[in-house]
Design a protein around this motif. Structure first.
Motif, PDB file in Angstrom:
ATOM      1  N   ARG A 121       3.930  12.455  -2.078  1.00 28.14           N
ATOM      2  CA  ARG A 121       4.769  12.005  -0.768  1.00 28.14           C
ATOM      3  C   ARG A 121       6.014  11.287  -1.205  1.00 28.14           C
ATOM      4  O   ARG A 121       6.823  11.456  -0.392  1.00 28.14           O
ATOM      5  CB  ARG A 121       3.920  11.399   0.113  1.00 28.14           C
ATOM      6  CG  ARG A 121       2.740  12.033   0.695  1.00 28.14           C
ATOM      7  CD  ARG A 121       1.645  11.341   1.571  1.00 28.14           C
ATOM      8  NE  ARG A 121       0.702  12.067   2.416  1.00 28.14           N
ATOM      9  CZ  ARG A 121      -0.389  12.337   1.871  1.00 28.14           C
ATOM     10  NH1 ARG A 121      -0.504  11.950   0.451  1.00 28.14           N
ATOM     11  NH2 ARG A 121      -1.250  13.119   2.539  1.00 28.14           N
ATOM     12  N   ALA A 162      -9.419   5.406  -1.140  1.00 31.18           N
ATOM     13  CA  ALA A 162      -9.036   6.387  -0.373  1.00 31.18           C
ATOM     14  C   ALA A 162     -10.195   7.471  -0.850  1.00 31.18           C
ATOM     15  O   ALA A 162     -10.226   8.848  -0.658  1.00 31.18           O
ATOM     16  CB  ALA A 162      -7.736   7.086  -0.644  1.00 31.18           C
ATOM     17  N   MET A 168      -3.553   3.835   1.736  1.00 31.43           N
ATOM     18  CA  MET A 168      -3.382   5.159   1.238  1.00 31.43           C
ATOM     19  C   MET A 168      -3.125   4.628  -0.272  1.00 31.43           C
ATOM     20  O   MET A 168      -2.462   3.739  -0.636  1.00 31.43           O
ATOM     21  CB  MET A 168      -1.937   5.842   1.482  1.00 31.43           C
ATOM     22  CG  MET A 168      -1.696   7.050   0.836  1.00 31.43           C
ATOM     23  SD  MET A 168       0.064   7.532   1.201  1.00 31.43           S
ATOM     24  CE  MET A 168      -0.144   8.227   2.899  1.00 31.43           C
ATOM     25  N   ASP A 169      -3.999   5.263  -1.298  1.00 33.92           N
ATOM     26  CA  ASP A 169      -3.716   4.865  -2.565  1.00 33.92           C
ATOM     27  C   ASP A 169      -2.740   5.465  -3.426  1.00 33.92           C
ATOM     28  O   ASP A 169      -1.957   6.189  -2.658  1.00 33.92           O
ATOM     29  CB  ASP A 169      -5.205   4.984  -3.294  1.00 33.92           C
ATOM     30  CG  ASP A 169      -5.496   6.636  -3.461  1.00 33.92           C
ATOM     31  OD1 ASP A 169      -4.640   7.211  -3.300  1.00 33.92           O
ATOM     32  OD2 ASP A 169      -6.636   6.803  -3.672  1.00 33.92           O
ATOM     33  N   ALA A 217       1.166   3.790   2.146  1.00 33.57           N
ATOM     34  CA  ALA A 217       1.875   4.020   3.464  1.00 33.57           C
ATOM     35  C   ALA A 217       3.025   3.322   3.659  1.00 33.57           C
ATOM     36  O   ALA A 217       4.247   3.729   3.830  1.00 33.57           O
ATOM     37  CB  ALA A 217       0.917   4.168   4.625  1.00 33.57           C
ATOM     38  N   ASP A 251       0.838  -1.219   0.072  1.00 36.50           N
ATOM     39  CA  ASP A 251       0.142   0.022  -0.053  1.00 36.50           C
ATOM     40  C   ASP A 251       0.820   1.131  -0.015  1.00 36.50           C
ATOM     41  O   ASP A 251       2.074   1.280   0.072  1.00 36.50           O
ATOM     42  CB  ASP A 251      -0.980   0.087   1.115  1.00 36.50           C
ATOM     43  CG  ASP A 251      -0.296  -0.122   2.644  1.00 36.50           C
ATOM     44  OD1 ASP A 251      -0.256  -0.914   3.168  1.00 36.50           O
ATOM     45  OD2 ASP A 251       0.372   0.956   2.842  1.00 36.50           O
ATOM     46  N   GLY A 276      -2.654   9.473  -3.791  1.00 34.29           N
ATOM     47  CA  GLY A 276      -2.305  10.150  -2.454  1.00 34.29           C
ATOM     48  C   GLY A 276      -0.834   9.875  -2.245  1.00 34.29           C
ATOM     49  O   GLY A 276      -0.197  10.764  -1.646  1.00 34.29           O
ATOM     50  N   ALA A 277      -0.193   8.531  -2.592  1.00 31.90           N
ATOM     51  CA  ALA A 277       1.148   8.302  -2.211  1.00 31.90           C
ATOM     52  C   ALA A 277       2.074   9.030  -2.996  1.00 31.90           C
ATOM     53  O   ALA A 277       3.274   9.268  -2.571  1.00 31.90           O
ATOM     54  CB  ALA A 277       1.467   6.855  -2.083  1.00 31.90           C
TER      55      ALA A 277
END
Length: 763
Positions: free
Chosen positions: A75, A176, A67-68, A44, A42, A71-72
């Protein structure tokens, strides 16, 4: 990071499906072009791996729990700016690539890309240091080996034409909450283009229900919600209201991959409901308009004993100023001198009521034209206890003839409308003391047939036995009024659904003197509401079954078909290059996928034929012990090392189709292995005139909430997975053979068990 001097570039593979990671990892290793240094399931976890390893490249899936990918992505780039990220998704592009590249991805590859060229594509993307991060990587050319790509179709959507052309809004949403695909209907409902929807959080369109949406996502991820529903207004579209249903699509381990959303525009429906509410409000306001009437009680001598708001408004006196005085106060001096007020009471006492129109006098001395009705009131023993007086100011009616006719017409309509209501008085003990025409029309009793009888007469026997009528009077006396809806009984014994209001009546000294009761027959409205509710339930059930069927069929088909094709191609092309553990892992996947596909096909075909009543049984004399032995042996081969025991009596002959009976037993054994715990024990024995086959395991048994719908089509537990057809097929096949299938819950003496009961052979 890769070092100079020929070291292979490093890569981290991020995908929540272990089998996909295994296939990609093996392909990349065999290519010799990249070194897989890490994996994550995933977004995260991917951040932690990237922070530690600082790889040259990350191959990042879109839809994952926790966390998809969308979204990742930013980051990861913030954590390791030198790392390049390639989005690798099972969703068709449809604007998703542009969104990913806007977030910083170097390229976007669909999982339909040929695995033979995946390593080359990644190296080519990585090799160009000047490639702008906002440029999408070139599509991999189609080559031989299309079957291999089918291993990735567990992450590709099915039923594309149905999705795009559906009349209701549909979307694919990450775990998410990000929209990664939307159809034209959804774009029309939300008033945006499809491209504008892709990559946007669904919560942005439902700001009035954001918290509920977050709770819905959490419930699906935790498995506490099988299907979630959300009603909200649409941001940016005036007065648009929708109902959105979210169903998880599960992977082969029964974990959510992504969400399938159906969105229906319910604006018109909610508008109709609001109009109904306004209609009921208007009706309530008409009832509240009783302030147009002065309603008060008189003693037998004509002294005023009670006073309402309408009386104060019309005549000008407060309750403290008028209670205890003679009602002749309201008459002009000449009428008082003639003894007319006393004469009115005499006529009302003699005839039961007296009605007239005439001049009356307010507190300030002004006169008004009044409509007056005086009714004699008697107690249970027939003794005269006073008068009820109703006065209405008709002054305006005399101002002008046209206004008079209009006022009379309104009054006539109001009186006629009052016939829809049963309005009558009860004594403190609940005995009927008065009766109106509306009461006769509603209940069927004439006044002389019902006055003096207890009002419990109108209630069904079960409510009379529970003393519910007396409870109503107790509540009305304590609270001042009591209101409810319920069944009532007419004189002919027929029942009707009524709305009922009971008000406690007190005299000027606050003594309880009885109850006023208003009843209205609303049977037709209840029937219409019930029909509407039933129709809505049928529509919702059909929509839920359609969404469930689309989701589970897509999930159940894509995994075995993809693994069969991809594994076969990989073994054929690279048998000698594979390590022994890799070959064993791939062969196990090949065998289990073939078995799963064959079982799914058999269940779908059988369910279809049962639904259309076109199941063709080849009836012959069948040895049930042999059928059970074959099913147990097959299950044992598919699950080596699992204890499966058979206890069979000889000579268990029935008339039936051996293949179909084998399918039923096989489904029960498979169900025990999938959802129970070993050992599994299968018994077959005579039970009176029947043959009884029992399958039990050592698990906790079926949960109580699932038992009632255990044998229904598509019935599955929250985390059990599967199509929900297996037990439905078992029961229907048993019934086709003149028997039945049931579930016996666990008891203190042993675990639960599934049973098939079949009649013995007639020959």
């Amino acid at each position: 990071m890769a070092e100079a001097g020929g070291a292979r570039p490093t890569i981290v593979v991020v995908d929540d499906a272990a089998e996909v990671r295994a296939l990609v990892r093996t392909r990349l290793r065999l290519s010799g072009l990249l070194e897989v240094v890490g994996e994550a399931g995933d977004g995260a976890h991917a951040l932690e791996v990237v922070r530690e390893l600082r790889p040259d490249l990350v191959l990042l899936d879109v839809s994952m729990p926790v966390m998809d990918g969308l979204g990742a992505l930013p980051r990861i780039l913030e954590t390791s700016p030198e790392t390049r990220v390639v989005m690798y998704s099972g969703f068709q592009e449809h604007g998703l690539a542009h969104r990913a590249i806007d977030l910083g991805a170097t390229a976007f590859l669909e999982k339909s890309t040929d695995l033979n060229t995946l390593a080359d594509d990644l190296v080519r993307i990585l090799a160009d240091p000047d490639a702008p991060r906002a440029t999408r990587a070139p599509e991999a050319a189609a080559v031989d080996g299309d079957e291999e790509r089918r291993v990735l179709r567990e992450h590709l959507e099915r039923f594309r034409e149905v999705f795009e052309d559906a009349a209701i809004g549909m979307a694919t949403v990450t775990l998410a909450g990000q929209v990664v695909r939307a159809n034209r209907s959804l774009a029309g409902i939300f008033g945006r283009s499809v491209d504008d929807l892709v990559g946007t959080s669904y919560a942005e369109f439902a700001t009035d229900a954001r918290a509920a949406f977050d709770d819905l996502l959490t419930g699906i991820l935790l498995g506490t919600e099988a299907v979630g529903q959300l009603e909200h207004t649409v941001v940016g579209v005036e007065d648009r209201r929708v109902v959105a249903t979210f169903a998880p699509v599960l992977d082969s381990s029964h974990r959510p991959l992504y969400l399938f959303a159906q969105v229906q525009d319910v604006t018109s429906q909610r508008g109709a409901e609001e109009e109904l509410r306004r209609s009921e409000l208007r009706f309530r306001l008409i009832v509240d308009n009783v302030e147009d009437y002065a309603i008060f009680m008189l003693s037998p001598e004509g002294l005023i004993e009670s006073w309402n708001a309408g009386a104060q408004r019309i005549k000008g006196y407060t309750e403290q100023e008028i209670v205890g005085r003679h009602f002749r106060t309201f008459y002009p001096p000449e009428v008082q001198e003639s003894g007319h007020p006393e004469h009115e009471l005499e006529l009302a006492l003699r005839d039961g009521s007296y009605e007239e129109e005439g001049w009356r006098v307010r507190k300030d001395g002004s006169r008004f034209w009044a409509n007056v009705l005086i009714t004699a009131v008697h107690d249970l023993d027939g003794r005269h206890v006073g008068f009820a007086k109703v006065t209405r100011d008709f002054s305006q009616r005399r101002v002008q003839d046209e206004e008079l006719r209009a006022s009379e017409e309104r009054f006539r309509l109001l009186v006629e409308h009052a016939a829809d209501y049963a309005i009558f008085m009860l004594s403190p003990e609940g005995t009927v003391a008065s009766w109106n025409s509306g009461a006769q029309r509603t209940s069927g009793y004439a006044a002389d047939e019902i006055i003096g009888r207890h009002f419990r007469t109108f209630y069904p026997p079960e409510q009379q036995n529970s003393r519910h009528p007396e409870h109503e009077l107790e509540e009305a006396l304590r609270e001042g009024r009591y209101e409810e809806e319920g069944w009532r009984v007419r004189q002919d014994g027929s029942r009707f659904w009524a709305t009922v209001v009971i008000s406690a009546v007190r005299d000027s000294q606050g003594r309880h003197v009885g109850f006023a009761k208003v009843v209205r027959d609303i049977t037709e409205r209840r029937v219409a509401a019930a029909q509407l509710e039933e129709a809505n339930a049928r529509l919702q059930q059909a929509a839920d079954e359609q969404a469930h069927f689309l989701a589970v069929t897509a999930h159940e088909l894509r995994t075995p078909v993809g693994v069969l094709g991809g594994t076969a191609d990989l073994l054929a092309a690279h048998w000698s290059e594979l390590e022994e553990t890799e070959r064993a892992e791939l062969l196990d996947g090949l065998s289990s996928s073939a078995t799963r596909l064959r079982r799914l096909l058999d269940d779908l075909l059988t369910a279809s034929r049962l639904q259309r009543s076109k199941l063709d049984l080849q009836i012959a004399e069948v040895d049930v012990a042999q059928v059970v032995s074959t099913a147990v042996a097959t299950a044992q081969r598919a699950h080596p090392g699992v204890a499966i025991d058979a206890d069979l009596e000889p000579g268990l002959m029935v008339d039936g189709d051996a293949g179909r009976l084998g399918q039923a037993v096989d489904n029960l054994v498979t169900n025990a292995l999938s959802h129970g715990a070993p050992p599994v024990v299968v018994t077959a024995r005579f039970d009176g005139a029947d043959v009884l086959v029992t399958v039990q395991d050592s698990g906790p048994g079926v949960s109580p909430e699932m038992r009632e719908r255990l044998f229904e089509r598509f019935a599955t537990g929250r985390s059990a997975g599967g199509t929900g057809l297996g037990l439905y097929i078992v029961r229907e096949l048993a019934r086709e053979h003149g028997g039945d299938a049931t579930y016996r819950p666990p008891t203190g003496d042993g675990p639960g068990a599934f049973e098939i009961r079949l009649p013995r052979a007639t020959t």
